[in-house]
Design a protein around this motif. Sequence first.
Motif, PDB file in Angstrom:
ATOM      1  N   TYR A 152       0.841  -1.202   0.000  1.00  0.00           N
ATOM      2  CA  TYR A 152       0.000   0.000   0.000  1.00  0.00           C
ATOM      3  C   TYR A 152       0.882   1.261   0.000  1.00  0.00           C
ATOM      4  O   TYR A 152       1.847   1.358   0.752  1.00  0.00           O
ATOM      5  N   GLY A 153       0.526   2.199  -0.859  1.00  0.00           N
ATOM      6  CA  GLY A 153       1.259   3.462  -0.897  1.00  0.00           C
ATOM      7  C   GLY A 153       2.345   3.514  -1.942  1.00  0.00           C
ATOM      8  O   GLY A 153       2.921   4.588  -2.177  1.00  0.00           O
ATOM      9  N   ASP A 154       2.652   2.354  -2.570  1.00  0.00           N
ATOM     10  CA  ASP A 154       3.662   2.361  -3.630  1.00  0.00           C
ATOM     11  C   ASP A 154       3.171   3.221  -4.800  1.00  0.00           C
ATOM     12  O   ASP A 154       1.986   3.186  -5.172  1.00  0.00           O
ATOM     13  N   VAL A 155       4.065   4.000  -5.365  1.00  0.00           N
ATOM     14  CA  VAL A 155       3.756   4.780  -6.560  1.00  0.00           C
ATOM     15  C   VAL A 155       4.631   4.231  -7.678  1.00  0.00           C
ATOM     16  O   VAL A 155       5.856   4.327  -7.620  1.00  0.00           O
ATOM     17  N   ILE A 156       3.996   3.609  -8.662  1.00  0.00           N
ATOM     18  CA  ILE A 156       4.749   2.933  -9.722  1.00  0.00           C
ATOM     19  C   ILE A 156       4.157   3.294 -11.082  1.00  0.00           C
ATOM     20  O   ILE A 156       3.059   3.855 -11.176  1.00  0.00           O
ATOM     21  N   VAL A 213       1.118   5.194 -17.395  1.00  0.00           N
ATOM     22  CA  VAL A 213       0.529   6.069 -16.391  1.00  0.00           C
ATOM     23  C   VAL A 213       1.168   5.783 -15.035  1.00  0.00           C
ATOM     24  O   VAL A 213       1.613   4.671 -14.762  1.00  0.00           O
ATOM     25  N   LEU A 214       1.168   6.832 -14.196  1.00  0.00           N
ATOM     26  CA  LEU A 214       1.677   6.691 -12.827  1.00  0.00           C
ATOM     27  C   LEU A 214       0.498   6.339 -11.932  1.00  0.00           C
ATOM     28  O   LEU A 214      -0.549   7.005 -11.979  1.00  0.00           O
ATOM     29  N   VAL A 215       0.639   5.258 -11.117  1.00  0.00           N
ATOM     30  CA  VAL A 215      -0.474   4.800 -10.284  1.00  0.00           C
ATOM     31  C   VAL A 215      -0.025   4.641  -8.838  1.00  0.00           C
ATOM     32  O   VAL A 215       1.162   4.447  -8.545  1.00  0.00           O
ATOM     33  N   PHE A 216      -1.000   4.696  -7.955  1.00  0.00           N
ATOM     34  CA  PHE A 216      -0.792   4.542  -6.512  1.00  0.00           C
ATOM     35  C   PHE A 216      -1.466   3.243  -6.096  1.00  0.00           C
ATOM     36  O   PHE A 216      -2.610   2.976  -6.480  1.00  0.00           O
TER      37      PHE A 216
END
Length: 459
Positions: free
Chosen positions: A47-51, A97-100
């Motif tokens: 949880y909280g990873d930004v990839i 796209v950048l996702v959380f």
Amino acid sequence: MDRIEEGMSAEPATAPAVVADAEAGESVSLMEQLLSDPSHDYRVLNYGDVIEGQIMHVDRDELLVDIGSKSEGIIPAREFSTLTDEERAALSVGDHVLVFVVQAENQEGQAVLSIDRARQEKSWRRLQEIYEAGEIIEAEVTNYNKGGLLVNLDGVRGFVPASQVTEIRGGDDSSKQADMARLIGSKLSLKIIEINRHRNRLILSERQAIQERRDVMKERLIEELTEGETRRGRVTSITDFGAFVDIGGADGLVHLSELSWSRVKHPSEVLKVGEEVDVYVLGINAEEKKIALSIKRTQPEPWSRVAMKYEVGQLVLGTVTQLANFGAFARIEDGIEGLIHVSELSEQRIGHPRQVVSEGQDLILRIIRIDPARRRMGLSLRRALEATDDEVAASLGPEAVELKHELMAREIEIEAEADESESEPEGEQATEPADAVAMSAESTEETPRAEDGEEESGS
């Protein structure tokens, strides 16, 4: 035979075990290959990873994204709600796209992702860097509440207190609300004064941003300025002691004495906020970051033209600017004042100039002395009233004749008062000491002198 049978029966007994071992070995070898193969190195999500991921499918209600996990991640519509209609329409398969990571794995074994939170997280990290660097940013005002303005910074909502906005005036709540409503849609330069990611708190100030920007500009301006140059500026504020003028990102002070060659009691008499003026750079104090300016020195010094413009015996119009025991000062043009000695105010003997004239009164005067070197000029009212109407009209215009008649009427009144005073019996004068007290009170400087004299005679 028994041996042969035993031998034949022994082979089938051991063969299955050998085959099972071989198959098990092959399975272990295949698993090792799969684990060691980089193409199957699945990402472990938290949880909280930004990839970054690649869009595999686009739907109105969700997006499927390959993020290198064992299964594709899903982005529900609620998690890309901050995208504009144009941005949504532009999404297509293959885009990155950048996702959380909102949830590492749901009931279907898919990761739940968010574009909105990814943008917000990225913005928070960027804002933290800006805060630590002390940089200034720009943001658009999206709304307001009772306390101030709301701004949007790439998905992060910031708050600008009303006290930190230059264009929000003081006063009642209704005027503040009107000012804040007017600012919606405008862009402001802001400085972050408080940031707390965990509390979702972002406080900004326009005043600090403007002040810091002006400080930088002022330092640069001070390096460029030279004494004696003239610049165009705008009046930013007015005080009792002078006016501040912006000359290109920095304010300089025009002291009261440098506003005009004429006598000025308050800067508001000659200037107003927002007015553009030419200023002369008097001095620069780099250490204290102060700039001294002058407005009057951008204009010719009036006394330098007096000898060419005026002569003894000439009739002029003047305005009384100040009264003193010994006479009255009158301005005949900006920067040129002369003294009407008390003996030149009237044919009658008077105790104080206020018996004849008052501040702000217009007079017809005759020049009796000129001293340009000492910047002094002697004027006379009583000698001006001796002029004929034709002389007054020829020198000052027909309208000045009426002014002359008004002044002569006052002179006649003074003469009548003097005659009445002289005709009073001495006994009556002695029984009315209050008149003498009133006459002495008319001169603020004569009364102390009389008291001094009494003390000296008493001693």
